[in-house]
Write an enzyme that holds these catalytic residues in place. Structure first.
Site, PDB file in Angstrom:
ATOM      1  N   HIS A 105       0.758  -1.175  -0.026  1.00  0.00           N
ATOM      2  CA  HIS A 105      -0.060  -0.010   0.107  1.00  0.00           C
ATOM      3  C   HIS A 105       0.781   1.350   0.048  1.00  0.00           C
ATOM      4  O   HIS A 105       0.292   2.383  -0.013  1.00  0.00           O
ATOM      5  CB  HIS A 105      -0.953   0.068   1.123  1.00  0.00           C
TER       6      HIS A 105
HETATM    7  C1  UD1 Z   1      -1.351   6.217   5.656  1.00  0.00           C
HETATM    8  C2  UD1 Z   1      -0.143   6.478   6.230  1.00  0.00           C
HETATM    9  C3  UD1 Z   1       0.824   5.530   5.956  1.00  0.00           C
HETATM   10  C4  UD1 Z   1       0.418   4.200   6.644  1.00  0.00           C
HETATM   11  C5  UD1 Z   1      -0.798   3.849   6.227  1.00  0.00           C
HETATM   12  C6  UD1 Z   1      -1.468   2.907   6.980  1.00  0.00           C
HETATM   13  C7  UD1 Z   1       0.576   9.034   5.745  1.00  0.00           C
HETATM   14  C8  UD1 Z   1       1.381   9.958   4.999  1.00  0.00           C
HETATM   15  N1  UD1 Z   1       0.412   7.586   5.348  1.00  0.00           N
HETATM   16  O1  UD1 Z   1      -1.306   5.826   4.246  1.00  0.00           O
HETATM   17  O2  UD1 Z   1       2.381   5.797   6.335  1.00  0.00           O
HETATM   18  O3  UD1 Z   1       1.079   3.280   6.454  1.00  0.00           O
HETATM   19  O4  UD1 Z   1      -1.700   4.939   6.201  1.00  0.00           O
HETATM   20  O5  UD1 Z   1      -2.461   1.962   6.380  1.00  0.00           O
HETATM   21  O6  UD1 Z   1       0.047   9.317   6.648  1.00  0.00           O
HETATM   22  N2  UD1 Z   1      -8.654   5.868   1.725  1.00  0.00           N
HETATM   23  C9  UD1 Z   1     -10.035   5.178   1.637  1.00  0.00           C
HETATM   24  N3  UD1 Z   1     -10.484   5.095   3.100  1.00  0.00           N
HETATM   25  C10 UD1 Z   1      -9.826   5.412   4.211  1.00  0.00           C
HETATM   26  C11 UD1 Z   1      -8.537   5.985   4.122  1.00  0.00           C
HETATM   27  C12 UD1 Z   1      -7.884   6.117   2.763  1.00  0.00           C
HETATM   28  O7  UD1 Z   1     -10.477   4.722   0.924  1.00  0.00           O
HETATM   29  O8  UD1 Z   1     -10.347   5.131   5.247  1.00  0.00           O
HETATM   30  C13 UD1 Z   1      -8.139   6.109   0.442  1.00  0.00           C
HETATM   31  C14 UD1 Z   1      -8.226   7.413  -0.144  1.00  0.00           C
HETATM   32  O9  UD1 Z   1      -8.545   7.165  -1.554  1.00  0.00           O
HETATM   33  C15 UD1 Z   1      -7.107   8.043   0.220  1.00  0.00           C
HETATM   34  C16 UD1 Z   1      -5.910   6.826   0.012  1.00  0.00           C
HETATM   35  O10 UD1 Z   1      -6.808   5.817   0.494  1.00  0.00           O
HETATM   36  O11 UD1 Z   1      -6.864   9.151  -0.728  1.00  0.00           O
HETATM   37  C17 UD1 Z   1      -4.845   7.062   0.910  1.00  0.00           C
HETATM   38  O12 UD1 Z   1      -5.039   7.771   2.195  1.00  0.00           O
HETATM   39  P1  UD1 Z   1      -4.150   8.188   3.031  1.00  0.00           P
HETATM   40  O13 UD1 Z   1      -4.667   8.395   4.730  1.00  0.00           O
HETATM   41  O14 UD1 Z   1      -3.714   9.472   2.524  1.00  0.00           O
HETATM   42  O15 UD1 Z   1      -2.581   7.313   3.327  1.00  0.00           O
HETATM   43  P2  UD1 Z   1      -2.514   5.963   3.306  1.00  0.00           P
HETATM   44  O16 UD1 Z   1      -2.046   5.394   2.086  1.00  0.00           O
HETATM   45  O17 UD1 Z   1      -3.692   5.416   4.040  1.00  0.00           O
HETATM   46  N1  UDP Z   2      -3.760  -5.299   9.040  1.00  0.00           N
HETATM   47  C1  UDP Z   2      -5.202  -5.612   9.173  1.00  0.00           C
HETATM   48  N2  UDP Z   2      -5.743  -6.124   8.140  1.00  0.00           N
HETATM   49  C2  UDP Z   2      -5.087  -6.094   7.090  1.00  0.00           C
HETATM   50  C3  UDP Z   2      -3.912  -5.574   6.700  1.00  0.00           C
HETATM   51  C4  UDP Z   2      -3.312  -5.169   7.763  1.00  0.00           C
HETATM   52  O1  UDP Z   2      -5.509  -5.759  10.471  1.00  0.00           O
HETATM   53  O2  UDP Z   2      -5.984  -6.730   5.948  1.00  0.00           O
HETATM   54  C5  UDP Z   2      -2.802  -4.926  10.212  1.00  0.00           C
HETATM   55  C6  UDP Z   2      -1.522  -5.379  10.473  1.00  0.00           C
HETATM   56  O3  UDP Z   2      -1.787  -6.665  11.247  1.00  0.00           O
HETATM   57  C7  UDP Z   2      -0.755  -4.367  11.009  1.00  0.00           C
HETATM   58  C8  UDP Z   2      -1.386  -3.092  10.633  1.00  0.00           C
HETATM   59  O4  UDP Z   2      -2.538  -3.365   9.952  1.00  0.00           O
HETATM   60  O5  UDP Z   2      -0.929  -4.472  12.575  1.00  0.00           O
HETATM   61  C9  UDP Z   2      -0.435  -2.711   9.576  1.00  0.00           C
HETATM   62  O6  UDP Z   2      -0.943  -1.587   8.902  1.00  0.00           O
HETATM   63  P1  UDP Z   2      -0.565  -0.934   7.508  1.00  0.00           P
HETATM   64  O7  UDP Z   2       0.418  -2.127   6.550  1.00  0.00           O
HETATM   65  O8  UDP Z   2      -1.675  -0.322   6.931  1.00  0.00           O
HETATM   66  O9  UDP Z   2       0.467   0.246   8.007  1.00  0.00           O
HETATM   67  P2  UDP Z   2       2.015   0.371   8.147  1.00  0.00           P
HETATM   68  O10 UDP Z   2       2.314  -0.551   9.380  1.00  0.00           O
HETATM   69  O11 UDP Z   2       2.889   0.006   7.006  1.00  0.00           O
HETATM   70  O12 UDP Z   2       2.058   1.533   8.542  1.00  0.00           O
END
Ligand code: UD1
Ligand code: UDP
Length: 363
Positions: free
Chosen positions: A208
């Site tokens: 992601h």
């Molecule tokens: C964010 C964090 C990343 C973390 C991840 C965990 C930052 C810069 N990035 O990335 O470090 O690893 O969360 O999962 O803070 N969206 C949805 N539903 C939601 C949220 C997001 O559909 O509830 C979609 C939207 O299209 C949005 C995109 O995901 O534009 C990205 O969401 P965003 O919160 O900007 O960053 P993540 O990729 O989730």
């Molecule tokens: N996770 C989850 N369901 C999923 C994928 C990940 O519960 O389908 C959990 C995973 O166990 C871990 C956390 O989400 O605790 C990791 O989050 P993510 O990979 O979104 O973010 P990152 O750790 O890279 O910031």
């Protein structure tokens, strides 16, 4: 009994999961706290499901900031967090990790002289400034009064940036607490293996990160590599897809190889069980590198670097990038290695240590 009151600012899936042990420890010790949810994650499967499953109170304060560019999202969060902190008047703000919610919480609280800032999972460094998370974690470390480092190496990174040792405490990572509290329940209660018809070896994939899925070439190469692994090793690949990746996949019109089974994001117990039972995990997630290391499951990291080098040092993880031959090679090597490494992220008492420090000390 303490007079200190704590606020948590959190906004995304990993923050909810990794703050959960600390919040539950506050409950256990009757420490007053409030949760300020930024609303960075708002889809049920990235948000509500974790509050329910980890038995956390629904935050009274949800700022509902949602998605946006970095500046817009972070800026709006800072304005609203400042208001919430001024209204709630906590003594300490705790943030966890490296997201924009963490950055905004750290900055807002550091400007309010009466609120101390505590950073859980301090001191991680990828030394890759192209990653937004690297900027976030560096800034928050430098405005924090309490730095809860997961490992000695993380502490060392902080010392090398001249952060005073008196502010740092090596606690282990709260993800160890979370895994220990939940893996037994997952093994007993989750029926995800039956649901997905996984009765033999399988690989689990998560991808992601902006640097992987926001670039068509990298995302395509990554999927091709995983597909080649699947053909070569003869096991299926399950990919619970993050909404960011799904959106990009549609935008780029990427055809998913038939060996890669896309599913909705999973709740924590189902996901933990898949991590526990997988033959190998391929990921660009930070938390997943840690969890696989804790669960003795081999991991291959689809990135060019990691801020979790401890996982590589103990032999639990290989960092291979996204090119297909490197992915294949990394998987082959990981599958040849023993899986009896030692967990470097502490003994599962991080939450206890963090709460003790915060309530017994006034900074
Ligand atoms: C964010 C964090 C990343 C973390 C991840 C965990 C930052 C810069 N990035 O990335 O470090 O690893 O969360 O999962 O803070 N969206 C949805 N539903 C939601 C949220 C997001 O559909 O509830 C979609 C939207 O299209 C949005 C995109 O995901 O534009 C990205 O969401 P965003 O919160 O900007 O960053 P993540 O990729 O989730
Ligand atoms: N996770 C989850 N369901 C999923 C994928 C990940 O519960 O389908 C959990 C995973 O166990 C871990 C956390 O989400 O605790 C990791 O989050 P993510 O990979 O979104 O973010 P990152 O750790 O890279 O910031």
């Amino acid at each position: 009994m303490t007079n200190q009151t704590i606020a948590f600012v959190l906004g995304t899936r990993p923050e909810i999961i990794k703050c959960a042990p600390v919040i539950r420890e506050c409950d256990r010790r009757n420490v007053p706290y409030e949760i300020i949810h930024t609303g960075q994650h708002y889809s049920d499967e990235l948000d509500r499901v974790f509050f329910e499953q980890l038995q956390l109170p629904v935050p009274e304060c949800n700022l509902e900031i949602g998605s946006g560019t970095h500046g817009k999202q972070t800026g709006e969060m800072i304005v609203e967090i400042e208001k919430a902190l001024t209204d709630g008047d906590p003594d300490v703000l705790l943030v966890q990790g490296d997201t924009n919610s963490v950055l905004a919480g750290g900055i807002a609280a550091s400007k309010l002289s009466e609120v101390a800032v505590g950073h859980i999972e301090a001191g991680l460094r990828s030394y890759d400034r192209n990653m937004p998370e690297e900027t976030n974690r560096r800034v928050v470390d430098h405005v924090s009064d309490y730095l809860f480092a997961p490992t000695d190496d993380a502490q060392q990174n902080l010392l090398e940036e001249d952060i005073p040792k008196a502010r740092i405490e090596v606690t282990g990572n709260t993800i160890v607490d979370a895994v220990r509290q939940n893996v037994g329940i997952a093994r007993e209660q989750s029926d995800i293996l039956e649901q997905l018809n996984l009765d033999s070896e399988f690989a689990l994939l998560t991808a992601h990160r902006a640097e992987n899925v926001d670039t068509k070439d990298r995302f395509t190469a990554l999927l091709e590599g995983v597909s080649q692994v699947s053909k070569e090793c003869g096991f299926d690949v399950v990919y619970p897809i993050h909404p960011r990746a799904e959106k990009r996949m549609n935008e780029f019109d990427i055809e998913v190889p038939s060996e890669v089974h896309l599913i909705e994001p999973l709740d924590f117990l189902d996901f933990l069980l898949l991590e526990d039972q997988a033959t190998i995990v391929l990921t660009d997630s930070g938390g997943v590198q840690e969890e696989t290391c804790i669960l003795q499951t081999p991991c291959v990291t689809l990135r060019d670097n990691t801020e979790r080098p401890e996982t590589v040092a103990v032999g639990a993880n290989r960092v291979v990038g996204v090119q297909p031959d490197q992915i294949r090679n990394g998987v082959t090597k990981m599958l040849e290695e023993p899986t009896d490494w030692k967990n470097p992220f502490g003994d599962g008492t991080a939450a206890e240590q963090i709460v003790s420090t915060v309530i017994n000390d006034e900074r």
